[in-house]
Scaffold this motif. Structure first.
Motif, PDB file in Angstrom:
ATOM      1  N   LEU A 151       9.514   7.195  11.750  1.00 53.05           N
ATOM      2  CA  LEU A 151       9.828   6.659  10.426  1.00 53.05           C
ATOM      3  C   LEU A 151       8.540   6.383   9.655  1.00 53.05           C
ATOM      4  O   LEU A 151       7.526   6.012  10.248  1.00 53.05           O
ATOM      5  N   ARG A 152       8.601   6.550   8.352  1.00 54.09           N
ATOM      6  CA  ARG A 152       7.490   6.141   7.497  1.00 54.09           C
ATOM      7  C   ARG A 152       7.469   4.623   7.430  1.00 54.09           C
ATOM      8  O   ARG A 152       8.509   3.962   7.520  1.00 54.09           O
ATOM      9  N   LEU A 153       6.253   4.086   7.267  1.00 53.94           N
ATOM     10  CA  LEU A 153       6.104   2.635   7.158  1.00 53.94           C
ATOM     11  C   LEU A 153       5.408   2.317   5.837  1.00 53.94           C
ATOM     12  O   LEU A 153       4.287   2.773   5.585  1.00 53.94           O
ATOM     13  N   VAL A 154       6.112   1.586   4.979  1.00 46.59           N
ATOM     14  CA  VAL A 154       5.558   1.168   3.687  1.00 46.59           C
ATOM     15  C   VAL A 154       5.505  -0.356   3.679  1.00 46.59           C
ATOM     16  O   VAL A 154       6.422  -1.013   4.179  1.00 46.59           O
ATOM     17  N   GLU A 155       4.422  -0.917   3.172  1.00 46.04           N
ATOM     18  CA  GLU A 155       4.277  -2.376   3.131  1.00 46.04           C
ATOM     19  C   GLU A 155       4.294  -2.887   1.695  1.00 46.04           C
ATOM     20  O   GLU A 155       3.570  -2.366   0.858  1.00 46.04           O
ATOM     21  N   THR A 172      -2.487  -1.914   5.503  1.00 46.57           N
ATOM     22  CA  THR A 172      -3.218  -0.835   6.191  1.00 46.57           C
ATOM     23  C   THR A 172      -2.535  -0.395   7.484  1.00 46.57           C
ATOM     24  O   THR A 172      -3.076   0.398   8.235  1.00 46.57           O
ATOM     25  N   PHE A 173      -1.342  -0.926   7.768  1.00 47.34           N
ATOM     26  CA  PHE A 173      -0.675  -0.600   9.030  1.00 47.34           C
ATOM     27  C   PHE A 173       0.153   0.673   8.938  1.00 47.34           C
ATOM     28  O   PHE A 173       0.365   1.345   9.938  1.00 47.34           O
ATOM     29  N   GLY A 174       0.634   0.982   7.743  1.00 49.75           N
ATOM     30  CA  GLY A 174       1.561   2.092   7.614  1.00 49.75           C
ATOM     31  C   GLY A 174       1.004   3.220   6.772  1.00 49.75           C
ATOM     32  O   GLY A 174      -0.204   3.447   6.727  1.00 49.75           O
ATOM     33  N   ASP A 175       1.913   3.956   6.113  1.00 54.16           N
ATOM     34  CA  ASP A 175       1.509   5.088   5.279  1.00 54.16           C
ATOM     35  C   ASP A 175       0.936   4.605   3.947  1.00 54.16           C
ATOM     36  O   ASP A 175      -0.044   5.161   3.457  1.00 54.16           O
ATOM     37  N   ILE A 176       1.586   3.603   3.371  1.00 55.33           N
ATOM     38  CA  ILE A 176       1.186   3.125   2.041  1.00 55.33           C
ATOM     39  C   ILE A 176       1.361   1.605   1.966  1.00 55.33           C
ATOM     40  O   ILE A 176       2.377   1.073   2.407  1.00 55.33           O
ATOM     41  N   GLY A 177       0.378   0.922   1.398  1.00 55.06           N
ATOM     42  CA  GLY A 177       0.483  -0.504   1.092  1.00 55.06           C
ATOM     43  C   GLY A 177       0.603  -0.672  -0.414  1.00 55.06           C
ATOM     44  O   GLY A 177      -0.185  -0.095  -1.161  1.00 55.06           O
ATOM     45  N   CYS A 178       1.605  -1.446  -0.850  1.00 55.05           N
ATOM     46  CA  CYS A 178       1.891  -1.591  -2.285  1.00 55.05           C
ATOM     47  C   CYS A 178       1.528  -2.997  -2.757  1.00 55.05           C
ATOM     48  O   CYS A 178       1.952  -3.982  -2.151  1.00 55.05           O
ATOM     49  N   PHE A 179       0.766  -3.070  -3.830  1.00 54.18           N
ATOM     50  CA  PHE A 179       0.311  -4.368  -4.346  1.00 54.18           C
ATOM     51  C   PHE A 179       0.726  -4.576  -5.795  1.00 54.18           C
ATOM     52  O   PHE A 179       0.813  -3.620  -6.567  1.00 54.18           O
ATOM     53  N   SER A 180       0.960  -5.835  -6.145  1.00 55.71           N
ATOM     54  CA  SER A 180       1.168  -6.235  -7.538  1.00 55.71           C
ATOM     55  C   SER A 180       0.026  -7.159  -7.935  1.00 55.71           C
ATOM     56  O   SER A 180      -0.458  -7.941  -7.116  1.00 55.71           O
ATOM     57  N   PHE A 181      -0.398  -7.042  -9.187  1.00 56.23           N
ATOM     58  CA  PHE A 181      -1.402  -7.971  -9.721  1.00 56.23           C
ATOM     59  C   PHE A 181      -0.837  -8.764 -10.890  1.00 56.23           C
ATOM     60  O   PHE A 181      -1.569  -9.157 -11.800  1.00 56.23           O
ATOM     61  N   TYR A 182       0.477  -8.939 -10.887  1.00 59.79           N
ATOM     62  CA  TYR A 182       1.151  -9.808 -11.860  1.00 59.79           C
ATOM     63  C   TYR A 182       0.393 -11.145 -11.883  1.00 59.79           C
ATOM     64  O   TYR A 182      -0.116 -11.582 -10.842  1.00 59.79           O
ATOM     65  N   ILE A 197      -2.633   1.299  -1.559  1.00 56.70           N
ATOM     66  CA  ILE A 197      -3.750   1.676  -0.696  1.00 56.70           C
ATOM     67  C   ILE A 197      -3.206   2.587   0.395  1.00 56.70           C
ATOM     68  O   ILE A 197      -2.031   2.494   0.774  1.00 56.70           O
ATOM     69  N   THR A 198      -4.047   3.482   0.878  1.00 50.27           N
ATOM     70  CA  THR A 198      -3.633   4.426   1.921  1.00 50.27           C
ATOM     71  C   THR A 198      -4.873   4.986   2.598  1.00 50.27           C
ATOM     72  O   THR A 198      -5.969   4.969   2.021  1.00 50.27           O
TER      73      THR A 198
END
Ligand SMILES: *Cc1c(COP(=O)(O)O)cnc(C)c1O
Length: 365
Positions: A151-155, A172-182, A197-198
């Motif tokens: 399975l893909r891992l997205v954070e 940094t553990f999976g395929d893609i790390g998603c961030f918000s800067f709200y 990040i990837t």
């Protein structure tokens, strides 16, 4: 003394001169979208997290939906996600036509890793981990499950900038790390912003294509993309904040530490930190069975609170189409009825904290 649940102005005045200098520098530069500041921020944020690549985007939601888009996850696919998350996590899945499959949280408000495997079907394509309230999830176990089942891992790291599991940064553990800067996030801009990040060069390249109308070369469009570009002003201001993020995180840990050591009331359940994990305390979330009474009591003392979140996504009107009824996810629903975020922000004074502590300790139900 009136105490608000969050004070973004404090975070500005802490580094006022640096923010103002950077803002003027960008305004005077004559270049406002995807330029030198964005490039520099992407390099600095990648280095900060330990990832190979960072791609700046317009928001955290864009980071999530573009992540699944780039991974080719869409209609007919299932993505496993915790039930007690902010609705954006779920929208990132459903915008692509994929189906969210909910898993109950553990006592740390993160996905219960032991309940993931029972939800895997032949349609399951990915697990979306949300490091809720700033605490890293149980990434050793989750990464192992993803590997075993291909399975893909997205954070979803919108609340966890800098939080680690066994010394490794979330995202940094999976395929893609998603961030918000709200603005209210731990690394907040002065408007909307986001990033992924990837470590995968191809994912980074595809993300750059998708964020700019599907084009790598101007006016040559490979795919139907989005307009999801980080602007120069936000990137510049984020660079200023990022350079102080270590200090800002320390302050939050200190505030949380004071709460945890001084709050003493059998009516309140305090947050716990998992062994091997760190929290950057995006929120300090307590639980109380008499939550409505507690909110009213604190209101009378001019202490503001927020509920994160009162309606779990599976019961939200937006997802009525999924067909869930109350009772489908009892732990998620119980948390939604009892959680309360107490004031927590950079620049919170000791006097403000002591006022909150005293009020909470005197609450008698
Ligand atoms: C804030 C948040 C998002 C969405 O970020 P935006 O920048 O507001 O789009 C996604 N997931 C979680 C957990 C969040 O807290």
């Amino acid at each position: 003394m009136k105490i608000m649940p969050n004070r973004l102005d404090r975070g500005f005045y802490m580094f006022q001169q640096e923010f103002e200098d950077k803002a003027l520098e960008v305004l005077r530069s004559g270049w406002y979208v995807l330029g030198r500041e964005v490039e520099a921020f992407e390099k600095e944020f990648a280095a900060y997290t330990g990832a190979n690549y960072c791609v700046g985007l317009a928001s955290g939601l864009d980071a999530l939906w573009l992540a699944f888009r780039v991974l080719g996850i869409g209609s007919g696919d299932e993505v496993i996600v915790q039930g007690n998350t902010y609705i954006a996590s779920v929208m990132g899945i459903t915008i692509n036509g994929a189906t969210p499959v909910f898993v109950e949280p553990d006592e740390y408000y993160n996905i219960d890793a032991e309940k993931i495997e029972e939800k895997i079907t032949e349609r399951t394509k990915a697990v979306l981990v949300v490091h809720l309230y700033g605490q890293a999830s149980r990434m050793d176990r989750i990464a192992k499950i993803c590997k075993k089942h291909h399975l893909r891992l997205v954070e979803d790291c919108a609340q966890s900038h800098g939080a680690c599991f066994q010394g490794q940064m979330t995202g940094t553990f999976g395929d893609i790390g998603c961030f918000s800067f709200y603005p209210s996030k731990n690394l907040g801009a002065f408007g909307d912003g986001g990033a992924i990040i990837t470590n995968d060069e191809n994912i980074a390249r595809d993300m750059r294509i998708y964020r700019n109308y599907g084009s790598e070369k101007r006016y040559y469009n490979k795919v139907v993309g989005a307009n999801s570009r980080l602007d120069e002003l936000q990137a510049g201001l984020l660079r200023v904040r990022l350079s102080h993020l270590g200090q800002l995180e320390k302050e939050r840990v200190q505030i949380a530490g004071r709460y945890t050591s001084k709050l003493r009331n059998p009516l309140l359940i305090l947050p716990q930190v998992r062994e091997g994990a760190t929290s950057v305390w995006h929120q300090y979330v307590i639980r109380c069975e008499a939550r409505e009474d507690l909110i009213r009591y604190l209101d009378e003392r001019e202490i503001g609170t927020i509920i994160h979140y009162p309606i779990p996504p599976h019961l939200s009107e937006a997802y009525a189409g999924l067909g869930y009824r109350e009772g489908a996810f009892p732990i998620t629903e119980h948390y939604a009825k009892t959680v309360l975020s107490i004031p927590m922000y950079n620049g919170m004074t000791e006097e403000e904290q002591e006022t909150v502590i005293q009020a909470l300790n005197q609450f008698a139900g």
